[in-house]
Design a protein around this motif. Structure first.
Motif, PDB file in Angstrom:
ATOM      1  N   ARG A  72      23.228  -5.921 -13.051  1.00  0.00           N
ATOM      2  CA  ARG A  72      22.936  -4.734 -12.243  1.00  0.00           C
ATOM      3  C   ARG A  72      23.793  -4.735 -10.968  1.00  0.00           C
ATOM      4  O   ARG A  72      24.424  -3.747 -10.614  1.00  0.00           O
ATOM      5  N   THR A  76      26.955  -2.143 -10.194  1.00  0.00           N
ATOM      6  CA  THR A  76      26.879  -1.273  -9.018  1.00  0.00           C
ATOM      7  C   THR A  76      28.012  -1.587  -8.044  1.00  0.00           C
ATOM      8  O   THR A  76      28.626  -0.677  -7.474  1.00  0.00           O
ATOM      9  N   SER A  80      31.234   0.652  -6.475  1.00  0.00           N
ATOM     10  CA  SER A  80      31.251   0.822  -5.024  1.00  0.00           C
ATOM     11  C   SER A  80      32.524   0.237  -4.392  1.00  0.00           C
ATOM     12  O   SER A  80      32.724   0.342  -3.187  1.00  0.00           O
ATOM     13  N   ARG A  87      39.102   5.462  -2.093  1.00  0.00           N
ATOM     14  CA  ARG A  87      37.717   5.858  -2.339  1.00  0.00           C
ATOM     15  C   ARG A  87      37.196   5.052  -3.516  1.00  0.00           C
ATOM     16  O   ARG A  87      37.924   4.713  -4.445  1.00  0.00           O
ATOM     17  N   SER A  90      32.084   5.632  -6.979  1.00  0.00           N
ATOM     18  CA  SER A  90      30.886   6.344  -6.537  1.00  0.00           C
ATOM     19  C   SER A  90      31.247   7.489  -5.589  1.00  0.00           C
ATOM     20  O   SER A  90      30.757   8.611  -5.728  1.00  0.00           O
ATOM     21  N   ARG A  94      31.099  11.633  -6.196  1.00  0.00           N
ATOM     22  CA  ARG A  94      30.377  12.465  -5.219  1.00  0.00           C
ATOM     23  C   ARG A  94      31.306  13.527  -4.634  1.00  0.00           C
ATOM     24  O   ARG A  94      30.928  14.694  -4.517  1.00  0.00           O
ATOM     25  N   GLY A  98      29.923  15.458  -8.535  1.00  0.00           N
ATOM     26  CA  GLY A  98      29.240  14.901  -9.699  1.00  0.00           C
ATOM     27  C   GLY A  98      28.102  13.966  -9.340  1.00  0.00           C
ATOM     28  O   GLY A  98      27.747  13.807  -8.168  1.00  0.00           O
ATOM     29  N   ARG A  99      27.533  13.379 -10.365  1.00  0.00           N
ATOM     30  CA  ARG A  99      26.430  12.421 -10.192  1.00  0.00           C
ATOM     31  C   ARG A  99      26.726  11.176 -11.013  1.00  0.00           C
ATOM     32  O   ARG A  99      27.225  11.267 -12.132  1.00  0.00           O
ATOM     33  N   LEU A 100      26.397  10.031 -10.442  1.00  0.00           N
ATOM     34  CA  LEU A 100      26.684   8.746 -11.098  1.00  0.00           C
ATOM     35  C   LEU A 100      25.381   8.066 -11.486  1.00  0.00           C
ATOM     36  O   LEU A 100      24.426   8.037 -10.707  1.00  0.00           O
ATOM     37  N   TYR A 101      25.354   7.551 -12.695  1.00  0.00           N
ATOM     38  CA  TYR A 101      24.160   6.865 -13.211  1.00  0.00           C
ATOM     39  C   TYR A 101      24.569   5.481 -13.732  1.00  0.00           C
ATOM     40  O   TYR A 101      25.581   5.354 -14.421  1.00  0.00           O
ATOM     41  N   VAL A 114      28.480  12.451 -14.442  1.00  0.00           N
ATOM     42  CA  VAL A 114      28.450  13.840 -14.912  1.00  0.00           C
ATOM     43  C   VAL A 114      29.117  14.681 -13.831  1.00  0.00           C
ATOM     44  O   VAL A 114      28.674  14.686 -12.680  1.00  0.00           O
ATOM     45  N   ASN A 143      26.553  -3.082  -0.693  1.00  0.00           N
ATOM     46  CA  ASN A 143      26.051  -1.787  -1.180  1.00  0.00           C
ATOM     47  C   ASN A 143      25.214  -1.968  -2.436  1.00  0.00           C
ATOM     48  O   ASN A 143      24.155  -1.349  -2.600  1.00  0.00           O
ATOM     49  N   ALA A 144      25.717  -2.820  -3.322  1.00  0.00           N
ATOM     50  CA  ALA A 144      25.006  -3.046  -4.584  1.00  0.00           C
ATOM     51  C   ALA A 144      23.666  -3.719  -4.329  1.00  0.00           C
ATOM     52  O   ALA A 144      22.655  -3.388  -4.978  1.00  0.00           O
ATOM     53  N   ASP A 147      21.233  -1.124  -3.016  1.00  0.00           N
ATOM     54  CA  ASP A 147      20.743  -0.280  -4.110  1.00  0.00           C
ATOM     55  C   ASP A 147      19.720  -1.017  -4.964  1.00  0.00           C
ATOM     56  O   ASP A 147      18.703  -0.453  -5.379  1.00  0.00           O
TER      57      ASP A 147
END
Lengths: 434, 431
Positions: A72, A76, A80, A87, A90, A94, A98-101, A114, A143-144, A147
C-alpha cells in the motif's frame, strides 16, 4: 462495364461505411514495447477514459519478515513521486481533471486513473513512468504514510473491512492473505522504511509484472504514450496463501465497531462454474434491495448485511458480514436462507434469479473504472478470459449454464460450516478461542 | 474504376463517421406530437436504459397532498403484472425500474439487458398506461415510500437539502419534500392517487430518452412511449406562502448523526444560460480549494476527506442551485465552513489571477465522470434536448467550459453567490 464498375465501387464504399459505422470496438490485448502486457476495451461514446495498472505481489513484502502495508505504502509513494515533468502522477491526474484510485489486496494491487478522454495518453505515459521506473524519495514516502494513516482510521470504523481482514486471518494461515493489506495504525506505518519501499517497488512494479488496462474512450494512440519499461520478462505467478488446516469455528475480537462475520473457503478461479454459482448465490441472497436476505431486513434500517464471493486464484472466499443493532436476528435469517440454498430452487424462481443475476452483472461493469477493475482483477488472479467484462463471454456462458441442482450442490459443498468472527466487546462464549 | 480510387472513396467515407463518432455518439432527437424522443446509441454498452419523464411532479400536488406524486409513481411500480408487482416482474426478466420525483416532473428509469428489452419495455408500458390503484396496491406503495423516507432521513446532507428546497422554490409545493412524510402519506387514499394519475399523467410535455443498446429496443419504441398516456396535459398548481420574516436564513434540525453538517445554498444558472460553463468552473474551483484549505489533500481521490467537503452544482434542479457542504467528521467544520463562505465572497469581488485551466479541467473531468452511467446519459440527453436543442450534453458542456474566462468566473460569482441560505443538521443530544 462502367455501370458495373460504379456499382461495385458503390458497394465497396457502402461496405466501408458500414464497417466504420458505430460498432462494438473489439477488446484487444498484447505486449507493451518495453515489457509487460495490455488489454484495451474502447467505448468511443464516453467522455472519460480509465488507465490502470495491475500487479501480482504480496502486500506485506517479499522478505521472510512480514511488513503489513508495504505494498500500500509503495503503490501510493510511487504515484506521489515527482516525474521528469516536475509533477507526480497524482498531481498530473488532478491537474488534468481526473481521479486516482489505488486498490490493494493481499495478493494483487490495482492503480486506476479516470480522466477526460483527451488526457488518456498523457496519463498512460505518466502512470507507466511512475511505476515502471519508480523514483521514491522521503517526501513521497511521507505522503504515502499520511494517506495510509487516514485509510487505517477509515478501516477501523468499517465493520465490513475489519471483519474481512479478521476472517482472512482465520481462513489462511499463510502470508500474505493472513495479513491485512492496510497497515494497522501509526507504529506499523512509520515502521516501513524508505529502502524497503524502494526495493519492493522496483521488484513488484517492474513492467514485466504489469498489466495495463485501458477502458472507456481510448484508442491506439494511448499506447504510444508508454515509453518506459524494464524490458521483457514474465509476469509473476499468482500469489497464493496457505489455507489454515483446521481454523477455529468461532473467534472473538475487539475493535472500534461491532459486527459478526461468516466465511467459507470456496473454489479456485479455475473452477469457473462453481465460482459463478457462488457469485449467483451472493447476488440472490445479499444484493442490496433485491436479495432475499436484504429484503427480509428491509424494514430494519439499523441492521446491515453484506455478502459476496471473492474470486481468488486459489482459493476463493465467501463472506457474509452483519453489523448494526440486530445481528442475532439477522444471523438467523442468513443461516436459514443459506440452508435453503442447499435444496434446488424451483425452475421458475431460478430462471428469474439467473436473469436478474446476469443483469446485475452487466450493471457492475458499466463505467470505465468498473470495466478496468474487472479486467484487471481477473487477469491478476490468473484467469483473464473469465473476467465478466471480457469479450470471451466465458463468464456469461458459465452463468447461463447454471441450473438449480448444480447451485444447490455448490451450496452443500462449500457453504455448510462457516468460520465465524464476532467483533466487539462481547464477552467470549465458553469454548471459543480469542 | 481503378482500385486506388475505390479505396480512396472508401477511406474518405470512412472518415466521416469516424470523426462524428469521436466527437459525438450516434444520437438524435425527434418529436411525436408534444413528446420529445431522444436516443443515444452506444454499441459497446451491455445494457439499454430509457428515462421516461412525465410532468407529474411536486408542482402538481397541493401542500396537503405532500407525497402524492411519489405515492402515485410507486403505485405504478407495485401494479400487478402477470401476477406480481411490475418491479418484480421486470427484475425477473433481467431489468430494473425506479422513479424520482422532481419539482416539475416524475422520472421513471427502465433498464435491461438488450435481449430482454422488448419484454421489459412492454411490461413497463402496460403498467404505466393502466396502473392499479386498488387499496392493496396503494397500501403497499405507501409502505414502500415510508421506507424510502426513513432511509432518506439518515442522510444528513439530504435532510439539509430538503430543508433548503422549500426556501428556494418559487412555489411552496414544488419545494416540498419529494417523498412527503409518513404523516402526510397516511392521509392519502387510493382515490387520491387515482385522481392524481388521471389529472397529470398526460403525454404532452413528456420526454423519452434512451441510451446504450438502443438498437435492442422494439421497433417503434419511441412512439410506444409517446403514446402510452392519453393526450393533453395536466396543470401545475402555484402555492404562495408568505416569506419568512427575520434577517436570518438559517435552518436548523437534529438527527441521529455523529457529527454536524453545515450546508450553504445559492441560486445558479440553468444549462441554457451563458453562465452555465462558468458556474461549472466556479464549482470545481470551490471544491478543489476547500479540500486544499481543509488540509485534506491526498494522493488518492476517494477518501473520507474528499467526501466530507465539497460543492454540488444542481443544474438540472428546478430551480438550479449551487450547494456547499462540510461534514463535521473532518477536523474543524466551522472553520472549513467559514472558509468556504469567505472564499465565495472573495470570488465575487476579485478577478482570479493566473491560469484557470486546472479548474476548467476539473470541471470537465467532474462532468464527464458523472455522465458515464447509462442512467445519467439518458437523463442528461433528455435534459439537454429541451426545446429541440441538441442532446449532445458532453460536447456542449465541454465547449461551455473551454470558453470560460477568469472574468466570466468573477461575473458569475458576483451575480449568483450572494446571501446564501444555510442549513445546519446537528446531532441529537443523545447521538
Amino acid at each position: 462495364m462502367i455501370a458495373r464498375a460504379l456499382a461495385a465501387a458503390a458497394t465497396l464504399a457502402v461496405a466501408a461505411v458500414l464497417a466504420c459505422a458505430p460498432a462494438v470496438a473489439a477488446q484487444e490485448s498484447g505486449a507493451l514495447p518495453q515489457g509487460g502486457s495490455y488489454v484495451s476495451a474502447p467505448d468511443p461514446t464516453l467522455g472519460t477514459a480509465s488507465v490502470g495498472l495491475w500487479y501480482r505481489a504480496p502486500s506485506d513484502g517479499y522478505g521472510s519478515v512480514s511488513q503489513p502495508g508495504l505494498m500500500r505504502i509503495a503503490a501510493t509513494a510511487a504515484s506521489s513521486s515527482k516525474l521528469v515533468s516536475g509533477r507526480s502522477l497524482s498531481e498530473t491526474v488532478r491537474d488534468l481533471g481526473g481521479r486516482l484510485y489505488i486498490e490493494v489486496f493481499p495478493d494483487i494491487v490495482g492503480v486506476h486513473a479516470v480522466v477526460p478522454a483527451a488526457s488518456a495518453r498523457r496519463v498512460a505515459a505518466a502512470m507507466t513512468a511512475a511505476y515502471f521506473a519508480p523514483s521514491i524519495d522521503a517526501d513521497a514516502l511521507k505522503n504515502a504514510q499520511r494517506d495510509a494513516a487516514v485509510l487505517s482510521v477509515e478501516q477501523r470504523y468499517s465493520p465490513d473491512e475489519t471483519l474481512h481482514d479478521l476472517l482472512f486471518a482465520q481462513i489462511f494461515s499463510g502470508r500474505p492473505a493472513s495479513v491485512s493489506p492496510v497497515p494497522a495504525g501509526v507504529p506499523a506505518i512509520t515502521a516501513i522504511q524508505l529502502d524497503a519501499v524502494t526495493a519492493f517497488a522496483k521488484r513488484a512494479f517492474r513492467s514485466s509484472n504489469a498489466l495495463l488496462v485501458l477502458t472507456g474512450n481510448v484508442d491506439s494512440s494511448v499506447l504510444s504514450g508508454v515509453t518506459d519499461g524494464t524490458g521483457p520478462g514474465a509476469m509473476d505467478q499468482p500469489v497464493n496463501s496457505t489455507l489454515a488446516g483446521s481454523p477455529a469455528p468461532l473467534t472473538t475480537a475487539t475493535g472500534a465497531v461491532t459486527g459478526l462475520g461468516l466465511a467459507w473457503t470456496g473454489p479456485p478461479i479455475s473452477d469457473e462454474r462453481s465460482a459463478t454459482a457462488l457469485d449467483f448465490i451472493s447476488d440472490y441472497l445479499f444484493r442490496d434491495d433485491t436479495g432475499i436476505v436484504s429484503r427480509a431486513l428491509e424494514s430494519d434500517d439499523a441492521t446491515f448485511v453484506d455478502g459476496q464471493f471473492v474470486t481468488l486464484h486459489d482459493a476463493g472466499v465467501m463472506f457474509v458480514t452483519i453489523s448494526g443493532k440486530n445481528t442475532d436476528a439477522a444471523r438467523k435469517i442468513v443461516d436459514a436462507e443459506l440452508t435453503k440454498m442447499q435444496t434446488p430452487l424451483d425452475a421458475e424462481r431460478f430462471n428469474a434469479a439467473r436473469e436478474a443475476f446476469l443483469y446485475h452483472l452487466a450493471g457492475q461493469t458499466e463505467t470505465p473504472l468498473e470495466q478496468g477493475e474487472n479486467l484487471g482483477w481477473y487477469s491478476a488472479e490468473g484467469n483473464a478470459a473469465y473476467a465478466p467484462f471480457s469479450s470471451s463471454g466465458a463468464y456469461v456462458q458459465a452463468a447461463r449454464s447454471l441450473d438449480p441442482e448444480f447451485v444447490a450442490s455448490v451450496a452443500r459443498r462449500y457453504l455448510s460450516r462457516p468460520i465465524v468472527v464476532q467483533l466487539g466487546t462481547v464477552k467470549p462464549p465458553k469454548g471459543s478461542t480469542s | 474504376m481503378p482500385r486506388p480510387f475505390v479505396a480512396a472513396l472508401a477511406a474518405a467515407l470512412c472518415m466521416l463517421p469516424a470523426i462524428a463518432r469521436a466527437d459525438a455518439p450516434p444520437m438524435g432527437v425527434q418529436r411525436a406530437g408534444n413528446v420529445t424522443i431522444v436516443r443515444q446509441t452506444d454499441p459497446a454498452a451491455l445494457l439499454v436504459g430509457v428515462e421516461y419523464v412525465v410532468p407529474a411532479g411536486l408542482d402538481r400536488q397541493t401542500l396537503t397532498q405532500s407525497g402524492l406524486s411519489a405515492l402515485t409513481a410507486e403505485s405504478i411500480l407495485r401494479t400487478p403484472v402477470a401476477g406480481v408487482p411490475l418491479a418484480d416482474a421486470i427484475a425477473a426478466k433481467g431489468g430494473s425500474v425506479h422513479w424520482n420525483v422532481e419539482a416539475n416532473d416524475v422520472r421513471f428509469y427502465v433498464e435491461s439487458l438488450p435481449e430482454d428489452a422488448p419484454a421489459v419495455t412492454a411490461l413497463f408500458l402496460s403498467a404505466v398506461a393502466k396502473p392499479d390503484f386498488s387499496a392493496a396496491t396503494v397500501d403497499a406503495a405507501r409502505a414502500s415510500v415510508d421506507r424510502k423516507f426513513a432511509a432518506r432521513q439518515q442522510a444528513a446532507l439530504q435532510v439539509g437539502l430538503d430543508m433548503l428546497a422549500r426556501e428556494a422554490s418559487p412555489s411552496a409545493n414544488s419545494g416540498s419534500p419529494e417523498l412527503g412524510s409518513p404523516a402526510s402519506l397516511a392521509q392519502l387514499s387510493a382515490n387520491d392517487a387515482a385522481a392524481f394519475y388521471a389529472r397529470n399523467y398526460r403525454r404532452d410535455g413528456s420526454v423519452v430518452s434512451a441510451a446504450g443498446r438502443v438498437d435492442a429496443l422494439p421497433a417503434g419504441w419511441g412512439e410506444s412511449f409517446a403514446n402510452a398516456l392519453p393526450p393533453g396535459s395536466g396543470k401545475a398548481i402555484f402555492v404562495h406562502l408568505p416569506a419568512l420574516e427575520g434577517s436570518s436564513r438559517q435552518f436548523v434540525t437534529h438527527r441521529d448523526i455523529g457529527a454536524p453538517w453545515l450546508i450553504a445554498q445559492y441560486p445558479a444558472p440553468p444549462i441554457d444560460s451563458k453562465d452555465f460553463g462558468a458556474m461549472l468552473v466556479l464549482s470545481a474551483f470551490i471544491q478543489r480549494t476547500l479540500l486544499d484549505v481543509s488540509g485534506m489533500p491526498s494522493v488518492v481521490s476517494a477518501t473520507i476527506g474528499s467526501r466530507a467537503i465539497g460543492s454540488i452544482y444542481s443544474f438540472d434542479g428546478q430551480p438550479p442551485r449551487l450547494t456547499l457542504f462540510v461534514n463535521g467528521e473532518i477536523g474543524n467544520p466551522t472553520q472549513a465552513f467559514e472558509t468556504a463562505l469567505q472564499l465565495v465572497n472573495v470570488l465575487s469581488q476579485t478577478r482570479l489571477h493566473g491560469s484557470i485551466d486546472q479548474f476548467k479541467a476539473a470541471a470537465a473531468g467532474d462532468f464527464a465522470g458523472d455522465a458515464d452511467r447509462l442512467e445519467s446519459r439518458a437523463s442528461l440527453g433528455g435534459l439537454f434536448a429541451g426545446e429541440g436543442a441538441s442532446p449532445d450534453f458532453l460536447n456542449r458542456t465541454l465547449a461551455a467550459i473551454a470558453a470560460t474566462t477568469p472574468d466570466d468566473v468573477r461575473r458569475v460569482a458576483k451575480k449568483y453567490l450572494n446571501d446564501p441560505a444555510i442549513a445546519l443538521v446537528l446531532p441529537r443530544d443523545n447521538s
